[in-house]
Design an enzyme around this catalytic site. Structure first.
Site, PDB file in Angstrom:
ATOM      1  N   GLU A  32     -28.530  12.406  23.950  1.00 53.08           N
ATOM      2  CA  GLU A  32     -27.146  12.853  23.629  1.00 53.08           C
ATOM      3  C   GLU A  32     -26.374  11.722  22.940  1.00 53.08           C
ATOM      4  OE1 GLU A  32     -26.132  16.024  24.090  1.00 53.08           O
ATOM      5  OE2 GLU A  32     -27.843  16.668  25.286  1.00 53.08           O
TER       6      GLU A  32
HETATM    7  C1  LIG Z   1     -36.866  12.716  26.865  1.00 57.03           C
HETATM    8  C2  LIG Z   1     -36.137  12.881  25.580  1.00 57.03           C
HETATM    9  C3  LIG Z   1     -35.628  14.120  25.238  1.00 57.03           C
HETATM   10  C4  LIG Z   1     -34.986  14.284  24.017  1.00 57.03           C
HETATM   11  N1  LIG Z   1     -34.562  15.540  23.639  1.00 57.03           N
HETATM   12  C5  LIG Z   1     -34.159  15.742  22.369  1.00 57.03           C
HETATM   13  C6  LIG Z   1     -33.929  17.077  21.869  1.00 57.03           C
HETATM   14  O1  LIG Z   1     -34.063  18.058  22.598  1.00 57.03           O
HETATM   15  N2  LIG Z   1     -33.565  17.220  20.579  1.00 57.03           N
HETATM   16  C7  LIG Z   1     -33.392  16.168  19.742  1.00 57.03           C
HETATM   17  O2  LIG Z   1     -33.056  16.397  18.584  1.00 57.03           O
HETATM   18  N3  LIG Z   1     -33.583  14.879  20.169  1.00 57.03           N
HETATM   19  C8  LIG Z   1     -33.974  14.660  21.452  1.00 57.03           C
HETATM   20  N4  LIG Z   1     -34.217  13.386  21.899  1.00 57.03           N
HETATM   21  C9  LIG Z   1     -34.034  12.267  20.985  1.00 57.03           C
HETATM   22  C10 LIG Z   1     -32.866  11.367  21.370  1.00 57.03           C
HETATM   23  O3  LIG Z   1     -31.660  11.998  21.099  1.00 57.03           O
HETATM   24  C11 LIG Z   1     -33.042  10.044  20.614  1.00 57.03           C
HETATM   25  O4  LIG Z   1     -34.131   9.369  21.230  1.00 57.03           O
HETATM   26  C12 LIG Z   1     -31.799   9.196  20.620  1.00 57.03           C
HETATM   27  O5  LIG Z   1     -30.787   9.782  19.849  1.00 57.03           O
HETATM   28  C13 LIG Z   1     -32.065   7.787  20.083  1.00 57.03           C
HETATM   29  O6  LIG Z   1     -32.761   7.799  18.903  1.00 57.03           O
HETATM   30  P1  LIG Z   1     -34.062   6.893  18.741  1.00 57.03           P
HETATM   31  O7  LIG Z   1     -34.943   7.180  19.900  1.00 57.03           O
HETATM   32  O8  LIG Z   1     -34.624   7.110  17.397  1.00 57.03           O
HETATM   33  O9  LIG Z   1     -33.548   5.422  18.897  1.00 57.03           O
HETATM   34  P2  LIG Z   1     -32.977   4.492  17.734  1.00 57.03           P
HETATM   35  O10 LIG Z   1     -31.956   5.233  16.959  1.00 57.03           O
HETATM   36  O11 LIG Z   1     -34.117   3.891  17.002  1.00 57.03           O
HETATM   37  O12 LIG Z   1     -32.250   3.376  18.598  1.00 57.03           O
HETATM   38  C14 LIG Z   1     -32.922   2.256  19.183  1.00 57.03           C
HETATM   39  C15 LIG Z   1     -31.859   1.311  19.756  1.00 57.03           C
HETATM   40  O13 LIG Z   1     -31.037   0.840  18.689  1.00 57.03           O
HETATM   41  C16 LIG Z   1     -29.688   1.152  18.939  1.00 57.03           C
HETATM   42  N5  LIG Z   1     -29.034   1.497  17.682  1.00 57.03           N
HETATM   43  C17 LIG Z   1     -29.408   2.375  16.736  1.00 57.03           C
HETATM   44  N6  LIG Z   1     -28.540   2.410  15.734  1.00 57.03           N
HETATM   45  C18 LIG Z   1     -27.579   1.533  16.034  1.00 57.03           C
HETATM   46  C19 LIG Z   1     -26.387   1.107  15.388  1.00 57.03           C
HETATM   47  N7  LIG Z   1     -25.961   1.630  14.237  1.00 57.03           N
HETATM   48  N8  LIG Z   1     -25.639   0.169  15.994  1.00 57.03           N
HETATM   49  C20 LIG Z   1     -26.004  -0.354  17.185  1.00 57.03           C
HETATM   50  N9  LIG Z   1     -27.111  -0.005  17.838  1.00 57.03           N
HETATM   51  C21 LIG Z   1     -27.884   0.938  17.270  1.00 57.03           C
HETATM   52  C22 LIG Z   1     -29.699   2.328  19.911  1.00 57.03           C
HETATM   53  O14 LIG Z   1     -28.501   2.397  20.672  1.00 57.03           O
HETATM   54  C23 LIG Z   1     -30.919   1.986  20.755  1.00 57.03           C
HETATM   55  O15 LIG Z   1     -30.557   1.071  21.746  1.00 57.03           O
HETATM   56  C24 LIG Z   1     -34.819  13.185  23.154  1.00 57.03           C
HETATM   57  C25 LIG Z   1     -35.302  11.928  23.522  1.00 57.03           C
HETATM   58  C26 LIG Z   1     -35.980  11.773  24.704  1.00 57.03           C
HETATM   59  C27 LIG Z   1     -36.548  10.427  25.030  1.00 57.03           C
END
Ligand SMILES: Cc1cc2nc3c(=O)[nH]c(=O)nc-3n(C[C@H](O)[C@H](O)[C@H](O)COP(=O)(O)OP(=O)(O)OC[C@H]3O[C@@H](n4cnc5c(N)ncnc54)[C@H](O)[C@@H]3O)c2cc1C
Length: 480
Positions: A283
């Site tokens: 979220e």
């Molecule tokens: C169990 C699970 C269920 C999920 N369910 C869904 C779903 O139903 N539908 C869906 O669409 N997605 C879903 N997700 C995806 C989830 O929303 C994303 O994992 C989340 O938004 C983070 O994206 P990422 O994993 O690519 O991390 P990244 O975006 O790669 O982030 C990695 C780290 O970098 C930080 N970061 C990234 N950008 C910035 C910035 N600009 N400034 C500072 N810090 C930053 C983040 O806060 C984090 O700490 C799910 C994920 C999991 C693990």
């Protein structure tokens, strides 16, 4: 529900409402997580204009394994922004990867979904072309406040396990719930959970009030709902952050209260510890939500929806004047109300100076934005808690509300230090010399609180739940 047209709603909602069909939300991709608008999934309109051909890959899709319906966000041809599509799971060209092996929430299906030349009828476009990112974000706003309400349930459940275990487990000849160190942990979980719950109820009531207001002005329910939620998007982001961090605190301390048993996969708190962790990631991660909170509030100010400048000037003038020694009258919560007024001045001083000094550069100074978000979150929760307990005292009288009063006083007392620390960290990053000295004095003045025996207060709070053997604090509905 929120963006579909009548035909789409009639076709899909009844089956979803009965549970005959399940749905999934497909936004995230392998290379597009927090930067959700950068997705590569493409939709191309057919020559006869009857369908879109969808190609791409979605990742981490909750319910992926059994969903009948996907809301998929993709870019139409060379569009800059996403568009939403309703895609039936049995469409040709959809395939799934195996279930992800996750740290927790193992009862939840999480899979990758592949779209390979999937034909989606044009009537399944959701909302308007190029408006998908807005849809995705507003749905996330709803998800964020729901997450906060959900994690409060989780916190209470885990506090219950901890209380029960602490009452049963004996060491040195006594139940461990008799020890102050354990009582402190239980009380702190109760304080934080009750505080965030108060803020969740407040935001929910505010959203409901706004929706009803728009409807009374003649707006249709769907539009009014979206506008009402959007209006409180900063609160939804704040609640997501403080809610998920409160649950993480509670599960961590529950594992500690269980001792070695907390580390055993046989205990319920071991699972809770793993399950809780995802809430700070999905979220919108807590970093992204902190950034969004400040960004949304500053945008409201720039649009003229929020006047930050007048109060910021008043605070600047106050900084130059002699401190107000007019202490509270001694009436219950007079002091706490004054503290909250002062915390807001601290917030305006720090955030106002950051905007003034850093201007466009501020959006790149994330450490400062994190500090400001933390101050905003603290004040929102503290004020919501105070407002809730004030109402309870009005209805039940002071004598019947001793534990609740202790919760308010302890939370606000501790919030003062936390706000002071965040404020100091922020100010030192962009103010120097005499100006810094003056602002540090201002911060000290605005986060000053009178001595309060938090040890005794936490004992009162812990004893209430320990004696009862479970969470037994009031819910907001039944104030009487
Ligand atoms: C169990 C699970 C269920 C999920 N369910 C869904 C779903 O139903 N539908 C869906 O669409 N997605 C879903 N997700 C995806 C989830 O929303 C994303 O994992 C989340 O938004 C983070 O994206 P990422 O994993 O690519 O991390 P990244 O975006 O790669 O982030 C990695 C780290 O970098 C930080 N970061 C990234 N950008 C910035 C910035 N600009 N400034 C500072 N810090 C930053 C983040 O806060 C984090 O700490 C799910 C994920 C999991 C693990």
């Amino acid at each position: 529900m929120y963006y579909g047209n009548d035909a789409q709603k009639q076709k899909y909602i009844p089956k979803l409402a009965t549970g005959e069909w399940k749905a999934a939300y497909c936004l995230t991709e392998p290379s597009s997580g927090s930067d959700a608008n950068s997705g590569k999934t493409k939709a191309v309109l057919s020559a006869d204009g009857k369908h879109y051909t969808l190609n791409g890959q979605k990742m981490w899709i909750t319910n992926g394994g059994f969903a009948n319906l996907f809301t998929v966000f993709a870019k139409i041809e060379g569009d800059e922004n996403l568009t939403g599509f309703i895609v039936e799971a049995n469409s040709e060209g959809i395939s799934l990867n195996a279930e992800e092996k996750k740290m927790g929430i193992k009862g939840s299906s999480t899979r990758q979904v592949f779209f390979n030349n999937v034909k989606v009828p044009t009537e399944n476009l959701l909302g308007e072309r190029n408006q998908g990112f807005k849809i995705a974000l507003n749905i996330l706003n709803i998800g964020r406040i729901k997450l906060a309400a959900g994690v409060m349930g989780g916190s209470k459940a885990v506090i219950n396990h901890a209380i029960k275990y602490a009452n049963e487990r004996e060491q040195f000849g006594r139940p461990i719930s008799k020890y102050g160190a354990i009582r402190h942990k239980i009380a702190e979980g109760v304080i934080r959970t009750f505080a965030v719950e108060s803020a969740t109820y407040r935001a929910a009531a505010d959203i409901e009030g706004a929706i009803n207001g728009y409807m009374a002005d003649g707006m249709d329910k769907q539009k009014a709902t979206l506008k009402g939620i959007e209006q409180f998007a900063p609160e939804c982001a704040m609640l997501k952050v403080v809610g998920s961090e409160t649950l993480d605190f509670c599960v961590d301390e529950a594992v500690q209260i269980y001792g070695g048993m907390g580390y055993s996969a046989e205990s319920p708190v071991e699972r809770a510890y793993r399950d809780s962790r995802i809430n700070r990631i999905f979220e919108g991660t807590n970093e992204i939500n902190r950034l969004l909170t400040v960004d949304m509030i500053l945008k409201k100010a720039m649009k003229g929806e929020l006047d930050l400048m007048t109060p910021a000037m008043a605070v600047a003038n106050e900084l130059m004047s002699i401190p107000d020694f007019d202490d509270a009258s001694g009436k219950l919560f007079d002091a706490e109300k004054k503290y909250i007024r002062n915390f807001k001045k601290a917030r305006l001083m720090v955030a106002g100076t950051a905007v003034q000094k850093l201007m466009m550069e501020l959006s790149k100074q994330q450490e400062i934005l994190m500090n400001i978000a933390d101050i905003i979150n603290e004040i929102y929760v503290a004020e919501s808690l105070l407002l809730r307990v004030e109402k309870m005292v009005e209805k039940r009288g002071e004598a019947a509300c001793q534990e609740y009063i202790a919760i308010v006083k302890t939370y606000i007392f501790d919030a003062a230090d936390r706000i002071n620390k965040s404020g100091k960290d922020a100010l030192m990053a962009f103010v120097t010399e005499d100006e810094l000295r003056m602002m540090m004095m201002g911060l000290k003045r605005f986060t000053k609180v009178e001595p309060y025996n938090t040890k005794e207060a936490r004992q009162t709070i812990a004893l209430k739940v320990i004696n009862k053997g479970e969470w037994c604090l009031s819910d907001a509905v039944n104030l009487g």
